[in-house]
Design an enzyme around this catalytic site. Sequence first.
Site, PDB file in Angstrom:
ATOM      1  N   TYR A  64      -2.019  -0.167  10.082  1.00  0.00           N
ATOM      2  CA  TYR A  64      -2.259  -0.848   8.802  1.00  0.00           C
ATOM      3  C   TYR A  64      -1.028  -0.725   7.895  1.00  0.00           C
ATOM      4  O   TYR A  64      -0.497  -1.717   7.388  1.00  0.00           O
ATOM      5  CB  TYR A  64      -3.496  -0.248   8.126  1.00  0.00           C
ATOM      6  N   THR A  90       0.812  -1.215   0.000  1.00  0.00           N
ATOM      7  CA  THR A  90       0.000   0.000   0.000  1.00  0.00           C
ATOM      8  C   THR A  90       0.849   1.270   0.000  1.00  0.00           C
ATOM      9  O   THR A  90       1.972   1.270   0.533  1.00  0.00           O
ATOM     10  CB  THR A  90      -0.906   0.019   1.254  1.00  0.00           C
TER      11      THR A  90
HETATM   12  N1  LIG Z   1      -8.797  -0.846  -1.351  1.00  0.00           N
HETATM   13  C1  LIG Z   1      -7.687  -0.104  -1.422  1.00  0.00           C
HETATM   14  O1  LIG Z   1      -7.734   1.097  -1.719  1.00  0.00           O
HETATM   15  C2  LIG Z   1      -6.348  -0.734  -1.164  1.00  0.00           C
HETATM   16  C3  LIG Z   1      -5.200   0.066  -1.310  1.00  0.00           C
HETATM   17  C4  LIG Z   1      -3.945  -0.499  -1.046  1.00  0.00           C
HETATM   18  C5  LIG Z   1      -3.847  -1.834  -0.698  1.00  0.00           C
HETATM   19  N2  LIG Z   1      -4.977  -2.590  -0.577  1.00  0.00           N
HETATM   20  C6  LIG Z   1      -4.823  -4.003  -0.222  1.00  0.00           C
HETATM   21  O2  LIG Z   1      -5.458  -4.784  -1.220  1.00  0.00           O
HETATM   22  C7  LIG Z   1      -5.975  -5.988  -0.641  1.00  0.00           C
HETATM   23  C8  LIG Z   1      -7.433  -6.148  -1.016  1.00  0.00           C
HETATM   24  O3  LIG Z   1      -8.149  -5.020  -0.537  1.00  0.00           O
HETATM   25  P1  LIG Z   1      -9.706  -4.830  -0.838  1.00  0.00           P
HETATM   26  O4  LIG Z   1      -9.935  -3.378  -0.906  1.00  0.00           O
HETATM   27  O5  LIG Z   1     -10.114  -5.702  -1.959  1.00  0.00           O
HETATM   28  O6  LIG Z   1     -10.329  -5.356   0.524  1.00  0.00           O
HETATM   29  P2  LIG Z   1     -11.565  -6.340   0.773  1.00  0.00           P
HETATM   30  O7  LIG Z   1     -11.850  -6.224   2.219  1.00  0.00           O
HETATM   31  O8  LIG Z   1     -12.659  -6.071  -0.184  1.00  0.00           O
HETATM   32  O9  LIG Z   1     -10.959  -7.765   0.432  1.00  0.00           O
HETATM   33  C9  LIG Z   1     -10.194  -8.526   1.327  1.00  0.00           C
HETATM   34  C10 LIG Z   1     -10.605  -9.988   1.170  1.00  0.00           C
HETATM   35  O10 LIG Z   1      -9.783 -10.789   2.003  1.00  0.00           O
HETATM   36  C11 LIG Z   1     -10.604 -11.677   2.741  1.00  0.00           C
HETATM   37  N3  LIG Z   1      -9.874 -11.989   3.981  1.00  0.00           N
HETATM   38  C12 LIG Z   1      -9.523 -11.123   4.977  1.00  0.00           C
HETATM   39  N4  LIG Z   1      -8.839 -11.784   5.923  1.00  0.00           N
HETATM   40  C13 LIG Z   1      -8.753 -13.085   5.527  1.00  0.00           C
HETATM   41  C14 LIG Z   1      -8.166 -14.243   6.085  1.00  0.00           C
HETATM   42  N5  LIG Z   1      -7.558 -14.225   7.293  1.00  0.00           N
HETATM   43  N6  LIG Z   1      -8.247 -15.413   5.395  1.00  0.00           N
HETATM   44  C15 LIG Z   1      -8.883 -15.455   4.188  1.00  0.00           C
HETATM   45  N7  LIG Z   1      -9.474 -14.387   3.625  1.00  0.00           N
HETATM   46  C16 LIG Z   1      -9.407 -13.210   4.291  1.00  0.00           C
HETATM   47  C17 LIG Z   1     -11.899 -10.938   2.937  1.00  0.00           C
HETATM   48  O11 LIG Z   1     -13.011 -11.766   3.226  1.00  0.00           O
HETATM   49  C18 LIG Z   1     -12.040 -10.232   1.584  1.00  0.00           C
HETATM   50  O12 LIG Z   1     -12.678 -11.066   0.642  1.00  0.00           O
HETATM   51  C19 LIG Z   1      -5.709  -5.863   0.857  1.00  0.00           C
HETATM   52  O13 LIG Z   1      -4.526  -6.570   1.149  1.00  0.00           O
HETATM   53  C20 LIG Z   1      -5.504  -4.377   1.062  1.00  0.00           C
HETATM   54  O14 LIG Z   1      -4.676  -4.121   2.177  1.00  0.00           O
HETATM   55  C21 LIG Z   1      -6.221  -2.074  -0.792  1.00  0.00           C
HETATM   56  O1  LIG Z   2     -16.684   8.656   5.286  1.00  0.00           O
HETATM   57  C1  LIG Z   2     -15.564   9.028   4.950  1.00  0.00           C
HETATM   58  C2  LIG Z   2     -14.553   8.125   4.534  1.00  0.00           C
HETATM   59  C3  LIG Z   2     -13.301   8.617   4.202  1.00  0.00           C
HETATM   60  N1  LIG Z   2     -13.056   9.954   4.255  1.00  0.00           N
HETATM   61  C4  LIG Z   2     -11.720  10.452   3.892  1.00  0.00           C
HETATM   62  O2  LIG Z   2     -11.465  10.126   2.550  1.00  0.00           O
HETATM   63  C5  LIG Z   2     -10.060   9.893   2.364  1.00  0.00           C
HETATM   64  C6  LIG Z   2      -9.880   8.513   1.756  1.00  0.00           C
HETATM   65  O3  LIG Z   2     -10.259   7.565   2.746  1.00  0.00           O
HETATM   66  P1  LIG Z   2     -10.529   6.012   2.438  1.00  0.00           P
HETATM   67  O4  LIG Z   2     -11.421   5.862   1.266  1.00  0.00           O
HETATM   68  O5  LIG Z   2     -10.959   5.376   3.723  1.00  0.00           O
HETATM   69  O6  LIG Z   2      -9.095   5.479   1.998  1.00  0.00           O
HETATM   70  P2  LIG Z   2      -7.694   5.623   2.726  1.00  0.00           P
HETATM   71  O7  LIG Z   2      -7.832   5.771   4.189  1.00  0.00           O
HETATM   72  O8  LIG Z   2      -6.924   6.700   1.997  1.00  0.00           O
HETATM   73  O9  LIG Z   2      -7.041   4.213   2.463  1.00  0.00           O
HETATM   74  C7  LIG Z   2      -7.134   3.543   1.198  1.00  0.00           C
HETATM   75  O10 LIG Z   2      -5.992   3.872   0.441  1.00  0.00           O
HETATM   76  C8  LIG Z   2      -4.772   3.463   1.030  1.00  0.00           C
HETATM   77  C9  LIG Z   2      -3.627   3.842   0.099  1.00  0.00           C
HETATM   78  O11 LIG Z   2      -3.651   5.198  -0.249  1.00  0.00           O
HETATM   79  C10 LIG Z   2      -4.813   1.957   1.214  1.00  0.00           C
HETATM   80  O12 LIG Z   2      -3.649   1.518   1.803  1.00  0.00           O
HETATM   81  C11 LIG Z   2      -5.987   1.530   2.063  1.00  0.00           C
HETATM   82  O13 LIG Z   2      -6.056   0.114   2.103  1.00  0.00           O
HETATM   83  C12 LIG Z   2      -7.239   2.052   1.448  1.00  0.00           C
HETATM   84  O14 LIG Z   2      -8.323   1.783   2.318  1.00  0.00           O
HETATM   85  C13 LIG Z   2      -9.422  10.033   3.759  1.00  0.00           C
HETATM   86  O15 LIG Z   2      -8.918  11.342   3.894  1.00  0.00           O
HETATM   87  C14 LIG Z   2     -10.611   9.854   4.706  1.00  0.00           C
HETATM   88  O16 LIG Z   2     -10.464  10.506   5.942  1.00  0.00           O
HETATM   89  C15 LIG Z   2     -14.030  10.846   4.638  1.00  0.00           C
HETATM   90  O17 LIG Z   2     -13.784  12.052   4.700  1.00  0.00           O
HETATM   91  N2  LIG Z   2     -15.250  10.352   4.982  1.00  0.00           N
END
Ligand SMILES: NC(=O)c1ccc[n+]([C@@H]2O[C@H](COP(=O)([O-])OP(=O)(O)OC[C@H]3O[C@@H](n4cnc5c(N)ncnc54)[C@H](O)[C@@H]3O)[C@@H](O)[C@H]2O)c1
Ligand SMILES: O=c1ccn([C@@H]2O[C@H](COP(=O)(O)OP(=O)(O)O[C@H]3O[C@H](CO)[C@@H](O)[C@H](O)[C@H]3O)[C@@H](O)[C@H]2O)c(=O)[nH]1
Length: 349
Positions: A140, A120
Amino acid sequence: MADRAAVLVTGGAGYIGSHCCKALAEAGYRPVCFDNFSTGHRRFVKWGPMITGDVRDPRQLQAVFQSYDFSAVMHFAASSSVGESVTDPQKYYANNVGGTLALLSAMRGAGSGRLVFSSTGAVYGNAGSESAPRFPVNPYGKSKLMIEEILSDYRQAYDLNSVCFRYFNASGADACGAIGECRDPETHLIPRAMMALQGEIPDFGIFGDDYDTPDGTAVRDYIHVTDLVSAHVQAVNMLMGGMRGVYNLGTGVGYSVSEVLSAIFAEAGSKMPRVYYPRRPGDPSVLIADSSVARMHLGFNPIHSNLGTIIRTAWNWHTKGAFEQLRGGRRSTVSISLQRARSPNHDLN
Ligand SMILES: NC(=O)c1ccc[n+]([C@@H]2O[C@H](COP(=O)([O-])OP(=O)(O)OC[C@H]3O[C@@H](n4cnc5c(N)ncnc54)[C@H](O)[C@@H]3O)[C@@H](O)[C@H]2O)c1
Ligand SMILES: O=c1ccn([C@@H]2O[C@H](COP(=O)(O)OP(=O)(O)O[C@H]3O[C@H](CO)[C@@H](O)[C@H](O)[C@H]3O)[C@@H](O)[C@H]2O)c(=O)[nH]1
């Protein structure tokens, strides 16, 4: 069962994992989803076998590796809400670090040596290129940085080859409208704002209007999930050729929370009052990627990641039947703990 094209996808029932399973299937691989459904959805597993299991359980992992001969492993399974990691760090270290250690142990036991890891942009204090200082400001981000360090050691000691993708804010949804961003509770900005516009949550607000940014709200680099998963498929191909390393995946362009809300209001054709809350603990002010290394080495080209396309595809998902069905047709009771709200600002622009 030998199956050279099989790819293990932990967290394959989640938001990014399900999009990746679709992309892998389209590229000729067989995605095997391994998920505990803590935040994922059975309905998202459409492109290969579904195995219910937990990455923290060595016996379940061993059974999976005995059943398939994986070409590579993609490790999405994790806990990933920045704010929750501050209030419950143990969950993050146990699931993210503990789960990855168990997975790596199972991979070594099976002689499986190729991994794509979801890291991330939160590993940086202030993001830049991959060599920028890494000072994660929340548990995280720290958990993901610990895993990166572990993977570096495993590369040296055990020849376990890995690619770490530091992605920034994954967003948008596949054009098919059948999969998208949906967790319970949902904490992410774009889905929460859309749920609030549809009357599904009562307590949406902006966390912080006093950041050192042009409009005072936090700035993030939003990358379309379709662009993210293209890079993952490319990485599997390149891992087979011995590729390794750490890559940022973002656009290099930042948008403030306020700008994202304006784009959502424009797409939806409706507005709601902007309510401001104090900053969310653990949030950095600005996170913007320099992805030039991925562009150069992987041919990474985030063509779907302009804000308009991100919001249009996310809104399409949120307003289509699939999202409603997933939520059981019910109004959400989702509520995340909020600190005392200041007076709402009724600016509707
Ligand atoms: N969404 C973002 O913006 C973002 C940004 C950077 C990194 N990531 C990383 O990408 C990955 C996927 O994120 P996402 O947004 O799809 O989240 P998500 O919560 O939608 O998906 C995570 C999945 O992992 C499964 N899971 C969690 N713990 C588990 C365990 N112990 N065993 C088996 N399955 C498990 C959950 O059920 C879910 O299906 C994560 O590692 C997250 O840290 C996400
Ligand atoms: O109800 C809400 C939710 C979020 N935010 C703001 O919106 C921005 C984005 O927040 P969010 O969508 O929760 O994402 P992040 O906290 O930036 O984190 C995401 O992006 C990261 C990388 O940039 C990843 O590591 C994380 O997994 C992913 O959840 C932040 O400033 C939050 O404080 C609000 O103001 N109101």
